[in-house]
Design an enzyme around this catalytic site. Structure first.
Site, mmCIF file in Angstrom:
data_model
loop_
_atom_site.group_PDB
_atom_site.id
_atom_site.type_symbol
_atom_site.label_atom_id
_atom_site.label_comp_id
_atom_site.label_asym_id
_atom_site.label_seq_id
_atom_site.Cartn_x
_atom_site.Cartn_y
_atom_site.Cartn_z
ATOM 1 C CB SER A 8 0.201 2.218 -3.148
ATOM 2 O OG SER A 8 -0.780 2.729 -3.952
ATOM 3 C CE LYS A 66 -0.431 1.804 -7.624
ATOM 4 N NZ LYS A 66 -0.467 1.477 -6.322
#
Length: 217
Positions: free
Chosen positions: A42, A109
């Site tokens: 990701s 993230k």
């Protein structure tokens, strides 16, 4: 004649040294830095799956994460689903506890919005906006896919809105909008800020920051 100081038996000295090392490791893990590995793709291209990182904690001693920070945080509610690696043995898990082995069960993230921000996707050029300011994000794997999922959220105080750099392959805040918590991450769930990539050796180095959010009001 002064009394000679009694020396501990070797086995007791060894136990004392090991115990001292473990206590010091726990202190370092709690207040300074901790090892983690990247569980998914990701964050490509900034980080790739199975990169080993050191996450530093001193940046948040007196304040919370800022826009643009890459943060490691505890899974807020089964975000990882089937992505947790269960292959670690007992020794590895014990080393994880004291911060001497990269930990799993966490996510990483980039912070896009902090408490009070309005985050919207997207403007006419496919850019995310924060408080009305369009964000040029040079670290994205593919800018064109950024607008594939639209949203308009107001980040509650004490929470964060986070997204992966690989927007086409990141189950981040956007993927959890309809779930309890609305996709937001509590500030208190943040473990620390990505600081140093230690493996693989050919990519060893500090994790760069970004000035992409400098103009956000």
């Amino acid at each position: 004649m002064p009394e000679e100081k009694r020396q501990l038996p070797l086995w007791q000295e060894s136990i004392l040294l090991v115990a001292t090392a473990l206590v010091l490791a726990l202190i370092v893990k709690t207040f300074f830095f901790q090892a983690f590995y990247i569980p998914s793709d990701s964050m490509v291209p900034t980080m790739v799956k199975n990169d080993k990182l050191l996450v530093q904690k001193w940046s948040y001693w007196s304040g919370g994460p800022e826009r643009g920070d890459i943060v490691v945080f505890r899974d807020p509610g089964n975000w990882l689903a089937g992505d947790v690696d269960e292959s670690a043995n007992v020794v590895q898990r014990g080393l994880e506890v004291v911060g001497l082995f990269p930990s799993g069960g966490h996510l990483i993230k980039r912070v896009i919005g902090v408490g009070g921000d309005r985050v919207v996707c997207c403007d006419a050029e496919g850019r995310t906006t924060v408080n009305g300011e369009p964000i040029d994000e040079p670290y994205l794997a593919d800018q064109d896919v950024n607008a594939d999922q639209t949203f308009d959220v107001k980040v509650p105080k004490g929470y964060l809105w986070v997204q992966g750099d690989n927007r086409g392959n990141s189950a981040d805040s956007r993927a959890h909008l309809g779930e309890p918590g609305g996709g937001f991450i509590a500030d208190e769930d943040v473990v620390g800020k990505a600081w140093l990539r230690v493996w693989p050796l050919n990519r060893f180095g500090t994790i760069p920051g970004t000035d992409a959010f400098d103009e956000v009001p």
